[in-house]
Design an enzyme around this catalytic site. Structure first.
Site, PDB file in Angstrom:
ATOM      1  N   LYS A 490      -3.739  -0.060   6.463  1.00 30.76           N
ATOM      2  CA  LYS A 490      -2.489   0.848   5.771  1.00 30.76           C
ATOM      3  C   LYS A 490      -2.556   0.717   4.263  1.00 30.76           C
ATOM      4  CE  LYS A 490      -0.100  -3.587   5.666  1.00 30.76           C
ATOM      5  NZ  LYS A 490       0.611  -4.480   6.083  1.00 30.76           N
ATOM      6  N   ARG A 587      12.873  -7.872   8.732  1.00 34.31           N
ATOM      7  CA  ARG A 587      12.587  -6.333   8.295  1.00 34.31           C
ATOM      8  C   ARG A 587      12.627  -5.634   9.514  1.00 34.31           C
ATOM      9  NH1 ARG A 587       6.247  -6.089   5.717  1.00 34.31           N
ATOM     10  NH2 ARG A 587       5.729  -6.267   7.953  1.00 34.31           N
ATOM     11  N   TYR A 715       2.076   4.740 -28.688  1.00 32.86           N
ATOM     12  CA  TYR A 715       3.467   4.967 -28.643  1.00 32.86           C
ATOM     13  C   TYR A 715       4.149   3.968 -29.108  1.00 32.86           C
ATOM     14  CZ  TYR A 715       2.286   9.004 -25.794  1.00 32.86           C
ATOM     15  OH  TYR A 715       1.941  10.108 -25.154  1.00 32.86           O
ATOM     16  N   MET A 764      -0.202   7.023 -20.155  1.00 35.79           N
ATOM     17  CA  MET A 764      -0.457   7.544 -18.426  1.00 35.79           C
ATOM     18  C   MET A 764      -1.714   7.621 -18.177  1.00 35.79           C
ATOM     19  SD  MET A 764       0.816  11.274 -17.048  1.00 35.79           S
ATOM     20  CE  MET A 764       2.667  10.954 -17.521  1.00 35.79           C
TER      21      MET A 764
HETATM   22  C1  LIG Z   1       0.143  -5.951   6.353  1.00 35.55           C
HETATM   23  C2  LIG Z   1       0.226  -6.472   7.730  1.00 35.55           C
HETATM   24  C3  LIG Z   1      -0.549  -7.638   7.951  1.00 35.55           C
HETATM   25  C4  LIG Z   1      -1.834  -8.163   7.114  1.00 35.55           C
HETATM   26  O1  LIG Z   1      -1.507  -9.342   6.199  1.00 35.55           O
HETATM   27  P1  LIG Z   1      -2.088  -9.652   5.129  1.00 35.55           P
HETATM   28  O2  LIG Z   1      -1.438 -10.855   4.220  1.00 35.55           O
HETATM   29  O3  LIG Z   1      -2.863  -8.672   4.135  1.00 35.55           O
HETATM   30  O4  LIG Z   1      -3.391 -10.348   5.935  1.00 35.55           O
HETATM   31  C5  LIG Z   1      -0.436  -8.210   9.116  1.00 35.55           C
HETATM   32  N1  LIG Z   1       0.560  -7.749   9.838  1.00 35.55           N
HETATM   33  C6  LIG Z   1       1.353  -6.725   9.668  1.00 35.55           C
HETATM   34  C7  LIG Z   1       2.670  -6.621  10.743  1.00 35.55           C
HETATM   35  C8  LIG Z   1       1.189  -6.308   8.520  1.00 35.55           C
HETATM   36  O5  LIG Z   1       2.169  -5.382   8.149  1.00 35.55           O
END
Ligand SMILES: *Cc1c(COP(=O)(O)O)cnc(C)c1O
Length: 820
Positions: A490, A587, A715, A764
């Protein structure tokens, strides 16, 4: 391979049991990778069991393709393949090593072996080039120096080679004995001792001793006597007549003095017989000077004259010798192998190309191979390789390569020189192609790469694919062999570039990919990624995409479950889904109180197949939360058991992220979800030394300015050098992902190995650093983070976590991938 062997001999050499073999079938090739077989009849396939895969899984397919000889584990069931010969051994890796040992024993010319902590590959390459002017040299491709890499290097030795140079590397105690037994070096070179890979050893001394055992049967050992610990051990272990020490002090075989000049250095070497030799070298940094001294001493020891050594040095540059994957023109992919100069290297590059996602055409730009020895034989092999890898277009540069024209009349285009190629090369004729550029140094193919690569500003994120594999294997080793691995890609694979990383992960044999949104999954599918993909946050609007591109959504609530189930019913589709159980993260996810409703939904909607059930830990990286993590895992066990009761099949169960794998391996269930650890950050801090940094963020200096006392920088006039000094402006800013919180001395970069603090506010697209007193110029490289600047330290400095730094790198920063 040096000496052909028949099936019966292989069985004898490997102390294996022979099944339907004979003396007639002569074997001249050894393969461990099912994709790299050129002559099936003449090949023995060695089925290795690795973290990635079991070679035995490919036997059916290879037998079909005509491979007749297999080295397998004792428990392999050979009766299904009556046409083939099987040699059964208790450990195929060991058998591979025994074959290598045998091949080596048949080679009577000198074998040089190099070990030490840093510089092994450079010393090997340079020595290979310098000796290569006069002799036919066999050398390890890239850094093939491990328990499997060394045998493969040995199989690359041929009867026309006059000297072999093999690299040996170990990462834990006890590994050197097998390497020594295979390599049996006549001449040893010990580069130096560092603290890398300390994990596998009790102490630096025990690591040193283990490394030096490579030379226990050598005639001579070359070392730098200025490393106190190294020289005192060598003096204990080896008698004076075997030692060739060099030092800045008198009293050793060679005394060295160095005179630094504007664009290089002059080395003066005085031998113990008082003869002196001077060499001009194109480097000034300490490491390169040490490496080249090892090379000169080795070449002299092997009898090469000083003049010819000097000639060889003149052609060396401290170039990048990595195999690199770069974005090319019009969506093409470039594989830059411009340092390659031999057949073994070409094979590695071809294999690397084969592992990339498919492109429109495969194009090879290749120079003469410039190897001493038997050119006809070399080009015959090149021809076979090109046939095997099926190129659409070939550009040959040089006088010898032209022999390929008759083999490939349709696709071959000949050029007598690189200039001629460049004059005729139209970059716009390439689009969405895979272009492998590989040539000997003297052809200067960098210019060809320059012409074909995508142009962007000076900031790059370099990703080391070997380090990625290393980190993957580190986690794999903490798990049972049968435990599956989902790799989280991701957020653009934590900034590393989802496509290339996913492709590499697929090659490494991971089982699943995890993405955040459907479009991330769609992009992967469009580029040919075949692994199953779980989508954490699939939206109602994207159900169609999930179905079309075979993406598997996470379902985290009853409402979601119902709407997806309804969608599937309407569209008469089945879909694989994953159930997220909230055991404390709060979550997304089903809580315990939703269980009976969930069970009803599952039973009522068989069109949704539960591919997996998982939960996510909230504090696996921190010991203070250990108790809470365990309570999460325990409650998850109950919950998943309840769900399993209503299922007639078995979904995958998983809970652990990177930190969880380290902290709670007893809860690995069927699968783990690996994220940040793969990208080089060990968040629990328990195995910090065990992982390798995979990414280096680099930029260049755009301009240098001298400032008077009191003048301000940037800046809001935040930066001041109260007594004046010098600043450098770098081509990176917060829009590239360089956090503005690094302003005013919170962050620093490395320039030529020196720390330069950020001065003033980060802008930037640019920022300024203090380089007062440093010898720097516009165009020099600045390292933002990488092996020498830890992400954790940087993150701490501005009160965030490495995850944020990694994922913030803008997509406008060019990603470049390499094998080291
Ligand atoms: C991102 C994520 C992981 C991986 O976590 P790390 O700490 O980067 O190993 C595992 N499970 C879920 C559901 C995640 O969102």
């Amino acid at each position: 391979m040096f000496q052909e062997v028949n099936q019966r001999q292989i069985a004898r050499i490997t102390t294996g049991n022979l099944f339907s073999g004979n003396d007639e079938v002569l074997i001249s090739q050894i393969a461990i990778d099912s994709r790299q077989i050129l002559h099936p009849q003449k090949t023995v396939f060695v089925a290795l069991r690795g973290a990635k895969a079991d070679g035995a899984d490919f036997i059916a397919q290879l037998a079909e393709a005509g491979v007749k000889t297999f080295l397998v584990h004792q428990d392999f069931e050979e009766r299904a393949f009556p046409q083939a010969c099987f040699i059964k051994v208790s450990d195929t890796r060991r058998a591979l090593q025994l074959l290598a040992k045998y091949e080596r024993s048949m080679f009577t010319n000198p074998v040089v072996s190099i070990t030490g902590s840093n510089g092994k590959t450079i010393v090997k390459e340079w020595l290979g080039q310098i000796l290569g002017q006069k002799y036919a040299v066999a050398k390890s491709p890239k850094s093939y120096n491990s328990q499997v890499g060394v045998p493969l290097s040995i199989f690359g030795m041929e009867s026309y080679h006059q000297v072999a140079i093999l690299e040996a590397g170990i990462s834990r105690a006890g590994e050197m004995a097998a390497l020594e037994e295979m390599i049996k070096p006549n001449l040893g070179i010990f580069t130096n001792l560092g603290t890398a890979h300390q994990e596998g050893f009790d102490s630096l001394d025990s690591k040193l001793q283990e490394k030096l055992s490579l030379f226990e049967n050598s005639d001579l050992v070359i070392y730098c006597a200025d490393h106190e610990q190294v020289s005192s051990q060598i003096e204990v272990l080896f008698p004076a007549e075997k030692r060739i020490g060099w030092s800045v002090r008198a009293g050793y075989e060679f005394t060295r003095s160095v005179k630094l000049k504007a664009n290089g250095a002059r080395l003066l070497l005085m031998k113990s017989d008082l003869s002196t030799h001077t060499f001009q070298v194109p480097f000034t940094d300490v490491a390169s000077l040490e490496n080249i001294t090892h090379v000169i001493v080795a070449a002299m020891t092997l009898g090469q004259g000083a003049e010819s050594i000097q000639e060889g040095i003149a052609h060396l540059k401290s170039v990048d010798m990595r195999l690199t994957l770069k974005p090319g023109i019009n969506d093409s992919l470039l594989i830059d192998d411009t340092y390659n100069n031999d057949l073994a290297g070409l094979k590695v590059a071809l294999d690397f190309m084969q592992q990339q996602r498919p492109k429109r055409r495969k194009i090879l730009i290749l120079s003469d191979l410039l190897q001493q020895g038997s050119p006809e034989k070399i080009y015959e092999e090149v021809t076979e390789l090109i046939k095997k890898y099926q190129f659409d277009l070939l550009f040959g540069v040089g006088k010898e390569i032209i022999v390929l024209e008759k083999e490939f009349p349709e696709s071959f285009r000949a050029f007598s020189s690189t200039e001629e190629l460049l004059t005729n090369l139209d970059p716009e004729s390439f689009a969405n192609d895979m272009i492998l550029i590989t040539g000997a140094r003297v052809f200067g193919f960098e210019e060809v790469v320059n012409r074909l690569q995508q142009r962007i500003h000076g900031t790059t994120l370099e990703i080391n694919l070997n380090a990625l594999t290393h980190n993957y294997n580190f986690y794999k080793k903490l798990l049972f062999p049968k435990t599956k691995v989902m790799v989280m890609v991701k957020a653009f694979a934590y900034g590393g570039g989802a496509l290339e990383i996913a492709n590499q992960i697929q090659t490494m044999g991971a089982d699943y990919l995890g993405v955040a949104f459907s479009d991330e999954g769609v992009a992967l599918r469009k580029q040919g990624i075949k692994l199953p993909i779980m989508v954490l946050n699939a939206m109602q609007e994207s159900f169609g995409l999930c179905s079309k591109f075979d993406l598997e959504p996470v379902v985290f609530s009853s409402e979601f479950f119902e709407s997806l189930a309804a969608w599937c019913t309407i569209h008469q589709q089945k879909m694989k889904i994953h159930l997220d159980m909230d055991t404390g993260m709060h979550r997304l996810g089903f809580e315990e109180k939703h269980l009976s409703e969930l069970k009803n939904l599952i039973q009522a909607n068989p069109q949704l197949e539960i591919a997996s059930i998982y939960t996510h830990l909230v504090g696996a990286d921190e010991e203070v939360h250990q108790e809470f993590s365990i309570s999460q895992l325990k409650s998850f066990e109950e919950i998943k058991n309840q769900i399993l009761q209503v299922l007639s099949y078995k979904p995958l169960i998983h809970a652990l992220n990177s930190a969880g794998i380290v902290a709670f391996p007893e809860f690995q269930f069927d699968m783990v979800r690996l994220g940040i650890g793969l990208y080089g950050v060990e968040v629990t801090g328990k195995h910090e030394m065990a992982l390798r940094a995979i990414s280096t963020l680099k930029t260049t200096i755009s301009q240098i300015k001298e400032l008077n006392p009191g003048e301000t920088i940037g800046y809001s006039r935040k930066g001041v050098l109260s007594s004046g000094g010098k600043i450098a402006t770098l081509a990176i800013g917060y829009a590239d992902g360089y956090d503005r919180r690094f302003s005013n001395g919170k962050g620093y970069v490395l320039i030529n190995g020196h720390k330069a603090p950020i001065i003033g506010n980060v802008c930037m697209d640019m920022c300024m650093v203090d380089v007062s007193g440093m010898d720097v110029k516009a165009g020099d490289e600045a390292i933002i983070y990488g092996e020498k600047i830890s992400l954790k330290e940087l993150a701490d400095q501005i009160g965030t976590i490495p995850y944020e730094l990694l994922t913030n790198i803008s997509t406008r920063v060019k990603r470049v991938y390499y094998l080291d």
